[in-house]
Design a protein around this motif. Structure first.
Motif, PDB file in Angstrom:
ATOM      1  N   UNK A 268      69.382  84.507 -82.001  1.00  0.00           N
ATOM      2  CA  UNK A 268      68.837  83.531 -81.056  1.00  0.00           C
ATOM      3  C   UNK A 268      69.285  83.888 -79.646  1.00  0.00           C
ATOM      4  N   UNK A 269      70.560  84.221 -79.499  1.00  0.00           N
ATOM      5  CA  UNK A 269      71.094  84.591 -78.187  1.00  0.00           C
ATOM      6  C   UNK A 269      70.483  85.861 -77.636  1.00  0.00           C
ATOM      7  N   UNK A 270      70.285  86.872 -78.492  1.00  0.00           N
ATOM      8  CA  UNK A 270      69.692  88.143 -78.045  1.00  0.00           C
ATOM      9  C   UNK A 270      68.255  87.940 -77.577  1.00  0.00           C
ATOM     10  N   UNK A 271      67.503  87.121 -78.303  1.00  0.00           N
ATOM     11  CA  UNK A 271      66.120  86.842 -77.887  1.00  0.00           C
ATOM     12  C   UNK A 271      66.087  86.103 -76.560  1.00  0.00           C
ATOM     13  N   UNK A 272      66.988  85.153 -76.383  1.00  0.00           N
ATOM     14  CA  UNK A 272      67.051  84.429 -75.116  1.00  0.00           C
ATOM     15  C   UNK A 272      67.443  85.361 -73.968  1.00  0.00           C
ATOM     16  N   UNK A 273      68.406  86.226 -74.231  1.00  0.00           N
ATOM     17  CA  UNK A 273      68.925  87.121 -73.196  1.00  0.00           C
ATOM     18  C   UNK A 273      67.913  88.189 -72.778  1.00  0.00           C
ATOM     19  N   UNK A 277      62.906  84.022 -74.284  1.00  0.00           N
ATOM     20  CA  UNK A 277      62.218  83.167 -75.253  1.00  0.00           C
ATOM     21  C   UNK A 277      63.246  82.400 -76.070  1.00  0.00           C
ATOM     22  N   UNK A 278      62.981  81.112 -76.290  1.00  0.00           N
ATOM     23  CA  UNK A 278      63.824  80.281 -77.145  1.00  0.00           C
ATOM     24  C   UNK A 278      63.178  80.195 -78.518  1.00  0.00           C
ATOM     25  N   UNK A 279      63.872  80.690 -79.524  1.00  0.00           N
ATOM     26  CA  UNK A 279      63.338  80.750 -80.886  1.00  0.00           C
ATOM     27  C   UNK A 279      64.345  80.088 -81.823  1.00  0.00           C
ATOM     28  N   UNK A 280      63.854  79.257 -82.723  1.00  0.00           N
ATOM     29  CA  UNK A 280      64.734  78.554 -83.659  1.00  0.00           C
ATOM     30  C   UNK A 280      65.325  79.520 -84.680  1.00  0.00           C
TER      31      UNK A 280
END
Length: 323
Positions: A268-273, A277-280
């Motif tokens: 989740x953190x890698x996708x946000x960084x 994108x915020x992904x559940x």
């Protein structure tokens, strides 16, 4: 390695895609440099989280309801869900002017609950987990004269298969795709699209460590009921495998990778960084598995993951960013 395409399945996919595109656009498949560098291989992210419901399941809902209304007269729909399936059915029902009643377990993600209500659904909280909600939805639908929408059905699979069709046609050189497994419509959709296109991509399933329902059922040779548990990947919180999905997974999936809670938070953190994108948790599971197996990736591999499910609780995001 490629195989011969299946024209019958391809025709079904094209028909489903055209129906979906009357309502929703195709979603992007993007290769993010930061993720490529972190993984050490070319990674394609299929952004199903860009759909209005935030998840690929709306594709299945649209196809299922459209086909249902061509064969039956119904006044309303009922379904059990942890969130994304319910939003899918609520979205499709609203488009057709149908009542939608959605049953969720107690303590379900409040953001997902509000999303379903915003789509016009009547929400019922019942049961301690998804499987208890399923049982209540069945009883309620029968009592109220509503059509019970299952969480797994060939028309749902056909609809969600269109996301894999888009990905495999955009990136024909894809060598691996990691797919999260809840009840199984998503990964069975990928297998359907792979067969339709005669594509040789390796399909790898992903489950949460807390819910190894499908690996244990495959080992047992039949669906088994696993013990109650908790995970931030609530979309993967399934305790009883679907027999039809289990058979398809056994035939077409190379292996299943289980990922722990820390790995899910890290993804989740890698996708946000790297992608903003915020992904559940369930939607980040495929990235978590790709990272877990990073030492197995060849330099020429092109890897696919699906980012699906945008209903991320603030407290979970805070935990992910704190790692």
């Amino acid at each position: 390695m490629s195989h011969q395409l299946n024209q019958s399945k391809l025709n079904q996919l094209n028909e489903a895609a055209q129906l979906i595109y009357e309502v929703l656009p195709p979603t992007p498949a993007l290769a993010w440099p930061g993720l490529n560098g972190a993984l050490g291989a070319k990674l394609w992210v299929k952004h199903e989280n860009h759909l209005p419901t935030g998840a690929f399941k709306v594709r299945g809902g649209l196809v299922y309801v459209d086909r249902l209304l061509k064969t039956q007269s119904v006044t309303g729909l009922c379904a059990a869900t942890r969130g994304n399936h319910g939003q899918s059915i609520a979205f499709a029902a609203a488009r057709q002017g149908l009542k939608a009643v959605i049953v969720v377990p107690k303590g379900n993600n409040p953001d997902k609950n509000q999303a379903m209500i915003a789509l016009g659904a009547q929400l019922i909280e019942y049961g301690e987990d998804f499987d208890e909600s399923v049982a209540h939805a069945r009883t309620y639908a029968e009592a109220e004269g509503l059509h019970l929408v299952p969480s797994f059905h060939e028309d749902l699979v056909l609809g969600v298969a269109t996301y894999a069709y888009e990905l495999l046609t955009k990136v024909p050189a894809l060598t691996k795709i990691y797919v999260p497994i809840g009840l199984g419509s998503g990964i069975c959709g990928v297998l359907f699209a792979k067969a339709a296109l005669g594509h040789g991509v390796e399909v790898i399933g992903v489950v949460a460590d807390a819910f190894k329902t499908y690996p244990r059922s495959l080992h047992a040779g039949e669906p088994i009921l696993t013990e109650p548990a908790d995970s931030i990947a609530d979309g993967l919180a399934v305790r009883l495998a679907n027999p039809q999905a289990l058979a398809m997974i056994k035939k077409g999936v190379s292996r299943i990778v289980a990922v722990g809670e820390k790995a899910l938070l890290g993804a989740i953190g890698e996708l946000a960084k790297h992608t903003d994108n915020l992904v559940e948790g369930a939607g980040a599971a495929s990235l978590a598995a790709a990272f877990l197996e990073r030492d197995t990736h060849a330099r020429n591999d092109q890897i696919g993951i699906v980012a699906s499910g945008g209903n991320l609780e603030a407290k979970v995001l805070a935990q992910a960013l704190a790692l």
